[in-house]
Design a protein around this motif. Structure first.
Motif, mmCIF file in Angstrom:
data_model
loop_
_atom_site.group_PDB
_atom_site.id
_atom_site.type_symbol
_atom_site.label_atom_id
_atom_site.label_comp_id
_atom_site.label_asym_id
_atom_site.label_seq_id
_atom_site.Cartn_x
_atom_site.Cartn_y
_atom_site.Cartn_z
ATOM 1 N N PHE A 29 0.833 -1.197 0.000
ATOM 2 C CA PHE A 29 0.000 0.000 0.000
ATOM 3 C C PHE A 29 0.870 1.251 0.000
ATOM 4 O O PHE A 29 0.677 2.155 -0.822
ATOM 5 C CB PHE A 29 -0.919 0.005 1.226
ATOM 6 C CG PHE A 29 -1.622 1.316 1.450
ATOM 7 C CD1 PHE A 29 -2.803 1.618 0.786
ATOM 8 C CD2 PHE A 29 -1.106 2.262 2.330
ATOM 9 C CE1 PHE A 29 -3.450 2.835 0.975
ATOM 10 C CE2 PHE A 29 -1.736 3.476 2.531
ATOM 11 C CZ PHE A 29 -2.911 3.759 1.852
ATOM 12 N N MET A 30 1.824 1.323 0.927
ATOM 13 C CA MET A 30 2.648 2.524 1.022
ATOM 14 C C MET A 30 3.555 2.666 -0.189
ATOM 15 O O MET A 30 3.847 3.786 -0.633
ATOM 16 C CB MET A 30 3.460 2.503 2.313
ATOM 17 C CG MET A 30 4.134 3.831 2.625
ATOM 18 S SD MET A 30 2.986 5.249 2.667
ATOM 19 C CE MET A 30 1.908 4.777 4.031
ATOM 20 N N ALA A 31 3.994 1.547 -0.762
ATOM 21 C CA ALA A 31 4.800 1.631 -1.980
ATOM 22 C C ALA A 31 4.006 2.278 -3.105
ATOM 23 O O ALA A 31 4.540 3.095 -3.872
ATOM 24 C CB ALA A 31 5.271 0.238 -2.388
ATOM 25 N N ASP A 32 2.718 1.941 -3.212
ATOM 26 C CA ASP A 32 1.883 2.552 -4.243
ATOM 27 C C ASP A 32 1.652 4.034 -3.963
ATOM 28 O O ASP A 32 1.618 4.863 -4.887
ATOM 29 C CB ASP A 32 0.535 1.826 -4.327
ATOM 30 C CG ASP A 32 0.625 0.482 -5.043
ATOM 31 O OD1 ASP A 32 1.728 0.145 -5.515
ATOM 32 O OD2 ASP A 32 -0.397 -0.223 -5.118
ATOM 33 N N VAL A 33 1.456 4.395 -2.684
ATOM 34 C CA VAL A 33 1.303 5.808 -2.327
ATOM 35 C C VAL A 33 2.562 6.583 -2.708
ATOM 36 O O VAL A 33 2.490 7.660 -3.318
ATOM 37 C CB VAL A 33 1.010 5.965 -0.818
ATOM 38 C CG1 VAL A 33 1.117 7.435 -0.397
ATOM 39 C CG2 VAL A 33 -0.385 5.436 -0.480
ATOM 40 N N ILE B 244 -2.577 21.875 9.716
ATOM 41 C CA ILE B 244 -1.955 20.816 8.923
ATOM 42 C C ILE B 244 -2.943 20.403 7.839
ATOM 43 O O ILE B 244 -4.105 20.125 8.128
ATOM 44 C CB ILE B 244 -1.585 19.597 9.794
ATOM 45 C CG1 ILE B 244 -0.508 19.974 10.823
ATOM 46 C CG2 ILE B 244 -1.100 18.440 8.930
ATOM 47 C CD1 ILE B 244 -0.162 18.854 11.775
ATOM 48 N N THR B 245 -2.484 20.355 6.609
ATOM 49 C CA THR B 245 -3.330 19.917 5.512
ATOM 50 C C THR B 245 -3.704 18.451 5.691
ATOM 51 O O THR B 245 -2.860 17.625 6.043
ATOM 52 C CB THR B 245 -2.606 20.111 4.169
ATOM 53 O OG1 THR B 245 -2.340 21.498 3.988
ATOM 54 C CG2 THR B 245 -3.428 19.594 3.015
ATOM 55 N N ASN B 246 -4.961 18.130 5.447
ATOM 56 C CA ASN B 246 -5.456 16.768 5.584
ATOM 57 C C ASN B 246 -5.821 16.177 4.231
ATOM 58 O O ASN B 246 -6.463 16.853 3.413
ATOM 59 C CB ASN B 246 -6.723 16.747 6.454
ATOM 60 C CG ASN B 246 -6.443 16.376 7.884
ATOM 61 O OD1 ASN B 246 -5.649 15.485 8.139
ATOM 62 N ND2 ASN B 246 -7.097 17.051 8.814
ATOM 63 N N VAL B 247 -5.451 14.930 4.017
ATOM 64 C CA VAL B 247 -5.988 14.136 2.910
ATOM 65 C C VAL B 247 -6.859 13.075 3.565
ATOM 66 O O VAL B 247 -6.359 12.103 4.133
ATOM 67 C CB VAL B 247 -4.872 13.505 2.060
ATOM 68 C CG1 VAL B 247 -5.477 12.615 0.971
ATOM 69 C CG2 VAL B 247 -4.001 14.591 1.427
ATOM 70 N N LEU B 248 -8.176 13.284 3.519
ATOM 71 C CA LEU B 248 -9.107 12.471 4.296
ATOM 72 C C LEU B 248 -9.517 11.215 3.533
ATOM 73 O O LEU B 248 -9.890 11.272 2.358
ATOM 74 C CB LEU B 248 -10.353 13.277 4.645
ATOM 75 C CG LEU B 248 -10.141 14.479 5.569
ATOM 76 C CD1 LEU B 248 -11.472 15.175 5.829
ATOM 77 C CD2 LEU B 248 -9.515 14.038 6.886
ATOM 78 N N GLY C 138 -1.778 8.702 -3.712
ATOM 79 C CA GLY C 138 -0.424 9.244 -3.627
ATOM 80 C C GLY C 138 -0.264 10.537 -4.403
ATOM 81 O O GLY C 138 0.406 11.468 -3.949
ATOM 82 N N THR C 139 -0.892 10.624 -5.584
ATOM 83 C CA THR C 139 -0.782 11.864 -6.350
ATOM 84 C C THR C 139 -1.467 13.013 -5.625
ATOM 85 O O THR C 139 -1.002 14.162 -5.689
ATOM 86 C CB THR C 139 -1.367 11.703 -7.767
ATOM 87 O OG1 THR C 139 -2.760 11.422 -7.696
ATOM 88 C CG2 THR C 139 -0.654 10.584 -8.520
ATOM 89 N N ILE C 140 -2.582 12.723 -4.919
ATOM 90 C CA ILE C 140 -3.244 13.769 -4.133
ATOM 91 C C ILE C 140 -2.329 14.238 -3.004
ATOM 92 O O ILE C 140 -2.199 15.442 -2.741
ATOM 93 C CB ILE C 140 -4.578 13.265 -3.577
ATOM 94 C CG1 ILE C 140 -5.565 13.013 -4.721
ATOM 95 C CG2 ILE C 140 -5.174 14.261 -2.585
ATOM 96 C CD1 ILE C 140 -6.835 12.312 -4.288
ATOM 97 N N VAL C 141 -1.667 13.293 -2.329
ATOM 98 C CA VAL C 141 -0.724 13.664 -1.270
ATOM 99 C C VAL C 141 0.409 14.501 -1.847
ATOM 100 O O VAL C 141 0.823 15.507 -1.250
ATOM 101 C CB VAL C 141 -0.169 12.408 -0.570
ATOM 102 C CG1 VAL C 141 0.933 12.786 0.421
ATOM 103 C CG2 VAL C 141 -1.283 11.657 0.154
ATOM 104 N N GLY C 142 0.919 14.118 -3.023
ATOM 105 C CA GLY C 142 1.975 14.893 -3.650
ATOM 106 C C GLY C 142 1.540 16.319 -3.947
ATOM 107 O O GLY C 142 2.273 17.278 -3.674
ATOM 108 N N ALA C 143 0.323 16.469 -4.498
ATOM 109 C CA ALA C 143 -0.193 17.815 -4.783
ATOM 110 C C ALA C 143 -0.378 18.609 -3.496
ATOM 111 O O ALA C 143 -0.090 19.816 -3.443
ATOM 112 C CB ALA C 143 -1.519 17.706 -5.539
ATOM 113 N N ALA C 144 -0.852 17.930 -2.438
ATOM 114 C CA ALA C 144 -1.129 18.614 -1.174
ATOM 115 C C ALA C 144 0.150 19.124 -0.519
ATOM 116 O O ALA C 144 0.209 20.267 -0.051
ATOM 117 C CB ALA C 144 -1.877 17.670 -0.234
#
Length: 291
Positions: free
Chosen positions: A27-31, A107-111, A247-253
């Protein structure tokens, strides 16, 4: 911090994992792959380190901050009474928290709606006719695991299903141990929901060892639609989100946070269930299982 125009910006991610959970789970590898894909061409890179606990994670952050190694932090696996949000604020570093919930800190959240994934898993199994379902969870001090546990048990009660939860640590060995406990105890479930793909793979191995056929004697659902789940035998039914897309959302955030953006909340699509050949109605032969 030094002028970031003199170098690429760097986001830091520390993964705190117990000793037997080695490296990065699928999972984390894909993120991470999604984050790095978003960073490509944007003069930003991801720095990853591993440690065994939260204290070690905070020490790494402090070292990074003292040596100006990173321009922002990605936090994962929020715990109850977690010291990290306050620490990252004290270090004056932009930060993004993956997984929520909403915090009273800048802190920005990715919910991610973890509760809905647990509810969907129970409903899918109950609709197939299962009335005794177990869940092998991740560590219960993780906020997302607690949300899943609570939603799992509440939905079992709503659907007149007997539910039970065994705490795990996300390792394949733990999946083996928990499954052996479930399949050799006084109360043997007809279905098990695992909190990740590695524990589910361990569960499949023990079921085979004990002569318990999947899915005609035991249905299995795993969290996360990863290559491990798709390549398992039989292929695993999953609680699925677009992990790479997450993961792309986290990258943008985190890139927006490092650019000085306000502190928004990013909402990702709700998890859904994709049934595959590891689930069926109780007593149904493999040839009749969902495809």
């Amino acid at each position: 911090m030094q002028d970031v125009t003199s170098r690429d910006r760097i986001a830091g991610l520390v993964l705190a994992r117990p000793g037997r959970v080695l490296g990065m789970e699928p999972f984390m590898a894909d993120v991470v792959q999604g984050i790095e894909e978003y960073f490509a061409g944007r003069s930003c890179s991801l720095l990853i380190e591993f440690t065994s606990d939260l204290a070690g994670e905070i020490e790494i952050w402090r070292r990074w901050a003292a040596k100006e190694h990173v321009d922002g932090i990605v936090l994962v696996d929020l715990r109850r009474d977690d010291p990290r949000p306050a620490e990252v604020q004290r270090l004056h570093l932009p930060a993004v928290l993956l997984g929520g919930p909403d915090l009273q800190l800048p802190i920005t959240n990715v919910l991610v709606d973890n509760a809905e994934g647990a509810r969907a898993a129970v409903r899918a199994l109950a609709d197939l006719g299962h009335r005794d379902i177990a869940r092998v969870s991740g560590p219960r001090d993780m906020v997302h695991c607690e949300a899943r546990d609570d939603a799992f048990m509440a939905t079992c009660a709503e659907r007149d299903v007997r539910g039970q939860v065994i705490e795990g640590d996300y390792s394949e060995d733990c999946g083996r141990e928990a499954t052996r406990q479930l399949l050799t105890g006084d109360r043997i479930p007809t279905a098990v929901v695992y909190d990740n793909d590695l524990m589910a793979v361990g569960g499949l191995a023990v079921a085979k060892e004990l002569g318990v056929k999947v899915p005609d004697e035991l249905s299995v659902i795993a969290w996360d639609d990863t290559a491990v789940a798709r390549l398992a035998h039989p292929p695993l039914s999953v609680v699925t989100v677009d992990v790479h897309g997450l993961g792309t959302i986290v990258g943008a955030a985190i890139l927006a946070a490092m650019d000085g953006a306000d502190v928004p909340t990013y909402q990702v699509p709700k998890p859904t269930i994709r049934l595959d050949r590891s689930t069926a109605a109780p007593g149904v032969q493999p040839s009749d299982s969902p495809r």
